[in-house]
Write a protein that holds these residues in place. Structure first.
Motif, PDB file in Angstrom:
ATOM      1  N   PRO A   1       0.812  -1.229   0.000  1.00 41.94           N
ATOM      2  CA  PRO A   1       0.000   0.000   0.000  1.00 41.94           C
ATOM      3  C   PRO A   1       0.841   1.273   0.000  1.00 41.94           C
ATOM      4  N   SER A   2       2.036   1.186   0.569  1.00 44.84           N
ATOM      5  CA  SER A   2       2.885   2.384   0.617  1.00 44.84           C
ATOM      6  C   SER A   2       3.463   2.743  -0.741  1.00 44.84           C
ATOM      7  N   SER A   3       3.314   1.829  -1.717  1.00 52.44           N
ATOM      8  CA  SER A   3       3.862   2.086  -3.053  1.00 52.44           C
ATOM      9  C   SER A   3       2.841   2.700  -3.993  1.00 52.44           C
ATOM     10  N   LEU A   4       1.659   3.021  -3.492  1.00 54.35           N
ATOM     11  CA  LEU A   4       0.641   3.634  -4.342  1.00 54.35           C
ATOM     12  C   LEU A   4       1.110   4.998  -4.826  1.00 54.35           C
ATOM     13  N   VAL A   5       1.058   5.177  -6.128  1.00 53.02           N
ATOM     14  CA  VAL A   5       1.499   6.424  -6.746  1.00 53.02           C
ATOM     15  C   VAL A   5       0.348   6.998  -7.548  1.00 53.02           C
ATOM     16  N   GLU A   6       0.114   8.271  -7.405  1.00 49.90           N
ATOM     17  CA  GLU A   6      -0.982   8.904  -8.127  1.00 49.90           C
ATOM     18  C   GLU A   6      -0.696   8.913  -9.625  1.00 49.90           C
ATOM     19  N   VAL A   7      -1.732   8.617 -10.390  1.00 52.42           N
ATOM     20  CA  VAL A   7      -1.605   8.575 -11.845  1.00 52.42           C
ATOM     21  C   VAL A   7      -1.803   9.980 -12.400  1.00 52.42           C
ATOM     22  N   LYS A   8      -0.768  10.489 -13.049  1.00 51.08           N
ATOM     23  CA  LYS A   8      -0.832  11.815 -13.670  1.00 51.08           C
ATOM     24  C   LYS A   8      -0.150  11.761 -15.029  1.00 51.08           C
ATOM     25  N   THR A   9      -0.632  12.546 -15.935  1.00 51.89           N
ATOM     26  CA  THR A   9       0.020  12.654 -17.234  1.00 51.89           C
ATOM     27  C   THR A   9       1.413  13.234 -17.045  1.00 51.89           C
ATOM     28  N   GLY A  10       2.414  12.573 -17.643  1.00 56.80           N
ATOM     29  CA  GLY A  10       3.797  13.025 -17.533  1.00 56.80           C
ATOM     30  C   GLY A  10       4.560  12.421 -16.380  1.00 56.80           C
ATOM     31  N   ALA A  11       3.893  11.620 -15.533  1.00 55.21           N
ATOM     32  CA  ALA A  11       4.574  11.018 -14.388  1.00 55.21           C
ATOM     33  C   ALA A  11       5.434   9.843 -14.823  1.00 55.21           C
ATOM     34  N   ASP A  12       6.552   9.641 -14.149  1.00 57.89           N
ATOM     35  CA  ASP A  12       7.418   8.478 -14.358  1.00 57.89           C
ATOM     36  C   ASP A  12       7.104   7.460 -13.261  1.00 57.89           C
ATOM     37  N   LEU A  13       6.794   6.235 -13.660  1.00 62.33           N
ATOM     38  CA  LEU A  13       6.443   5.188 -12.703  1.00 62.33           C
ATOM     39  C   LEU A  13       7.569   4.171 -12.620  1.00 62.33           C
ATOM     40  N   ASN A  14       7.952   3.840 -11.410  1.00 69.62           N
ATOM     41  CA  ASN A  14       8.994   2.850 -11.154  1.00 69.62           C
ATOM     42  C   ASN A  14       8.344   1.603 -10.551  1.00 69.62           C
ATOM     43  N   PHE A  15       8.294   0.515 -11.331  1.00 69.83           N
ATOM     44  CA  PHE A  15       7.676  -0.738 -10.880  1.00 69.83           C
ATOM     45  C   PHE A  15       8.768  -1.695 -10.405  1.00 69.83           C
ATOM     46  N   LYS A  16       8.530  -2.306  -9.246  1.00 70.83           N
ATOM     47  CA  LYS A  16       9.484  -3.265  -8.692  1.00 70.83           C
ATOM     48  C   LYS A  16       8.769  -4.556  -8.309  1.00 70.83           C
ATOM     49  N   LEU A  17       9.427  -5.674  -8.584  1.00 69.36           N
ATOM     50  CA  LEU A  17       8.943  -6.988  -8.163  1.00 69.36           C
ATOM     51  C   LEU A  17       9.978  -7.592  -7.223  1.00 69.36           C
ATOM     52  N   PHE A  18       9.576  -7.829  -5.978  1.00 69.82           N
ATOM     53  CA  PHE A  18      10.468  -8.406  -4.965  1.00 69.82           C
ATOM     54  C   PHE A  18      10.190  -9.911  -4.894  1.00 69.82           C
ATOM     55  N   ILE A  19      11.182 -10.720  -5.257  1.00 69.73           N
ATOM     56  CA  ILE A  19      11.016 -12.177  -5.353  1.00 69.73           C
ATOM     57  C   ILE A  19      11.771 -12.836  -4.203  1.00 69.73           C
ATOM     58  N   LYS A  20      11.055 -13.678  -3.469  1.00 68.06           N
ATOM     59  CA  LYS A  20      11.656 -14.341  -2.318  1.00 68.06           C
ATOM     60  C   LYS A  20      11.341 -15.832  -2.367  1.00 68.06           C
ATOM     61  N   TRP A  21      12.363 -16.678  -2.231  1.00 65.91           N
ATOM     62  CA  TRP A  21      12.204 -18.140  -2.221  1.00 65.91           C
ATOM     63  C   TRP A  21      12.328 -18.649  -0.785  1.00 65.91           C
ATOM     64  N   GLU A  22      11.420 -19.543  -0.430  1.00 65.23           N
ATOM     65  CA  GLU A  22      11.420 -20.100   0.922  1.00 65.23           C
ATOM     66  C   GLU A  22      11.209 -21.607   0.859  1.00 65.23           C
ATOM     67  N   SER A  23      11.976 -22.332   1.657  1.00 64.23           N
ATOM     68  CA  SER A  23      11.824 -23.785   1.750  1.00 64.23           C
ATOM     69  C   SER A  23      10.693 -24.116   2.719  1.00 64.23           C
TER      70      SER A  23
END
Length: 692
Positions: A225-247
């Motif tokens: 939820p803290s990564s919510l970014v307002e959508v505006k014309t001209g905005a640059d969006l940085n998308f990240k995928l955090f991948i975690k492996w667990e046994s």
């Protein structure tokens, strides 16, 4: 037999070679990986959560391509799909992300990308996705995960918002799917129109993959939820995928259990509905037993008494004796049979129509084709349910995309021989008693041959034509909107090849079997217990309300619907609300209950009609069973407006198109069951009457 052999070989070849040759990974099909192996992350669809059929390509939204080593080689490449997957609206494409199996416990791999300044059109696309509560679906090793695109949120710096004390409702521990279930179609903040909402998009996602030795057993995806970014014309969006492996120690064979809503499907109400339907079966069976064992026995005794003593009675003497409830004559105070005092003798009742009851129904060719189609649907439904029940032996059908549709296609094709045989044998039985039949002097061999060909052709075309017509209209709507539910031309071509080269020959072969089948019981020459009169008997018009088919048919359908409507609720919820139906044992039990209830109610309706000397029982019997489809469709309308949040022309068209197709097929199935039960009943009661 050579034709059948070629057809069978072609069917299995098409079903085995039905994969589109685009992108295949062998590890994905045996579900075993070695450390360091690449694991594919597939993106399937994106669209409004409230509208299951309004699904688009994932990258139809302006998401950026992940900046990875193999991104240019695999990004957005189409996965191999079966016919069932395509018909189910699946179009998996490679996400472009690099996932390496077991790449270190408790180590998080970050893959990211940056969009250029988004255009006005791209901002409008994200805004629409946030407004309509869009979600996306991904697959890892055939395990689905879901995530939210964005949300409409208030401006927390606004004075009105501060006054109301509004805070974000989604926290990091809540999955996106749970959050959508809570807020879809609702005003999650209870805001007035004076408080403006702005579109926000999630930019950070956390993907947790759990594995047991060499197998993936669990996948979770949450949006931050803290990564919510307002959508505006001209905005640059940085998308990240955090991948975690667990046994983990969780077993592979039970990895799909977490997707099954056991609390919903195995609720006490579900068990109670089965018990309630079973009690209805006992009631109806008791009612039919009452008709057969008491009423009919009384009728037989009355007819037999009249037949045996009618020749000894003198003129002016009563021709019938009064009978008790067991069919025995009542005696007067002198020990002689008491006169009936007005009880109807042999001049009324169902026996009077013995010369017309086995007359061919109107529109014999059409009726024979419908009966053949009905038996095909009965066989198809039973085959698919048994295939699903046997899931532990060959793999659970709800775990494989398109598996149920694949089974439906296979059972439909193989049951074509049943459709041909049923329609052919029925036409052969009643053709001789039809106005243009073999017993008619005006009938010619050429005309009879043309009628046979018409019956066979209509059986071949009836169900496919109706189905293709409805699906073609829906496919046109889907094509116009650009959704992934559009059936590709190659899939249409494959389905046509399966139908024309396998289904049609099997139907023709079945019709020929029915035409040459020996249908007379125990080798006798007569097909029916009673001969058919040359001139039809007039049907009385002044009959009691319970003797009129139009008064009885709606009640028969209502009783049949009452035996399945709880199960229908669970089926519709699975079909339209993202739940995996998995209680096929319940479904098999309800199917058998439905068969019994439809049979019993139809027998009762036909008995009352015959007692009113209405011998046109065949269409009446079919309508008694088929009338349940009307209630199913009406319930579907109720479900649409009160149990879903669907909206828009596309989803409405798909919903009512599919519901119409379901109701039509269910009506044909139940009508055929009712006709079969009534046919056996009519043959049984007229088998035991003495006719001069």
């Amino acid at each position: 037999m050579g034709l059948l052999s070629v057809s069978s070989q072609l069917l299995f070849s098409l079903l085995l070679l039905q994969k589109d040759d685009f992108l295949v990974n062998a590890d994905e099909y045996d579900h075993r990986y070695a450390p360091g192996d690449k694991v594919n992350l597939w993106v399937n669809k994106v669209g409004p959560y409230a509208n299951p059929q309004e699904a688009y390509e994932y990258y139809s939204l302006p998401y950026c391509a992940p900046q990875t080593e193999h991104e240019s080689e695999t990004f957005n490449k189409l996965k191999a799909h079966s016919i069932g997957e395509r018909l189910g609206g699946h179009a998996l494409r490679h996400s472009g992300h690099d996932l390496i199996f077991a790449s270190g416990d408790k180590q998080t791999v970050v893959e990211e990308c940056n969009t250029e300044a988004i255009t006005e059109a791209q901002a409008a696309a994200f805004t629409k996705a946030a407004e309509d509560q869009w979600f996306y679906q991904m697959y890892i090793d055939d395990l689905p995960v879901w995530g939210m695109v964005g949300e409409m949120l208030p401006d927390y710096d606004d004075a009105n918002v501060k006054k109301l004390g509004i805070q974000p409702k989604k926290d990091g521990s809540e999955s996106d799917l749970q959050h959508l279930d809570e807020v879809v179609g609702k005003n999650m903040y209870g805001l007035s129109k004076e408080v403006a909402l702005k579109p926000y998009v999630y930019t950070y996602r956390y993907l947790s993959v759990s594995y047991n030795k060499d197998r993936i057993v669990k996948v979770d995806l949450t949006s931050d939820p803290s990564s919510l970014v307002e959508v505006k014309t001209g905005a640059d969006l940085n998308f990240k995928l955090f991948i975690k492996w667990e046994s983990t120690d969780e077993e592979f064979h039970s990895r799909f259990d977490r997707y099954l809503d056991h609390a919903f499907f195995k609720h006490q109400i579900h068990w109670f509905s089965i018990f309630n339907s079973f009690m209805m079966v006992l009631f109806l069976m008791g009612l039919v037993a009452l008709i057969l064992l008491r009423t009919l026995r009384k009728d037989y005794a009355r007819y037999a008494l009249t037949h045996s003593h009618g020749s000894d009675l003198e003129e002016g003497e009563e021709g019938d004796a009064e009978l008790d409830e067991n069919g025995k004559p009542l005696l007067d105070h002198e020990g002689h049979p008491a006169a009936s005092g007005g009880m109807p003798g042999e001049d009324s009742g169902w026996k009077q129509v013995h010369g017309d009851v086995f007359r061919a129904p109107q529109f014999l060719i059409l009726f024979a084709s419908i009966i053949g189609t009905g038996w095909q649907l009965i066989t198809l439904t039973l085959g698919v349910i048994l295939f699903a029940v046997a899931g532990p032996l060959h793999g659970e059908v709800h775990e494989e995309r398109g598996e149920v549709l694949h089974a439906i296609i296979t059972c439909f094709v193989l049951s074509s021989v049943v459709a041909g045989y049923s329609s052919g044998s029925f036409f052969k039985s009643y053709h001789a008693t039809s106005p243009g039949g073999a017993r008619s002097k005006a009938a010619s061999a050429g005309n009879a041959s043309a009628q046979w060909q018409a019956t066979m052709g209509l059986t071949v075309l009836l169900l496919p034509t109706i189905t293709v017509t409805i699906l073609s209209m829906l496919n046109t709507v889907s094509l116009y909107y650009g959704t992934i539910n559009t059936i590709p031309f190659l899939v249409i071509l494959k389905l046509f090849a399966i139908w024309i080269f396998v289904s049609v020959p099997l139907t023709i072969f079945g019709t020929l079997l029915g035409r040459h089948a020996k249908l007379s019981p125990k080798g006798k020459g007569d097909l029916f217990p009673c001969r058919v009169n040359a001139i039809p008997r007039p049907i009385p018009e002044d009959v009691a309300p319970y003797g009129k088919p139009m008064n009885l048919i709606p009640f028969a359908g209502l009783l049949s619907f009452g035996s399945i409507f709880i199960e229908l609720y669970y089926l519709l919820t699975s079909l339209w609300n993202y739940k995996f139906y998995h209680v096929y044992g319940f479904l098999l039990g309800v199917y058998f209950i439905l068969i019994i209830v439809v049979s019993m109610t139809t027998i009762i309706v036909v008995y009352f009609c015959l007692n009113a000397e209405n011998y046109l029982w065949q269409w009446t019997a079919f309508a008694s069973g088929a009338s349940m489809a009307v209630y199913v469709f009406i319930y579907g309308v109720f479900f649409f407006f009160f149990k879903t949040n669907m909206n828009g022309f596309l989803q409405t068209a798909f919903y009512f198109g599919y519901m119409g197709l379901i109701a039509l097929n269910l009506g044909t199935l139940c009508g055929t069951i009712g006709h079969f039960a009534a046919s056996r009943f009519v043959r049984a009661i007229f088998q035991n009457v003495k006719v001069d």
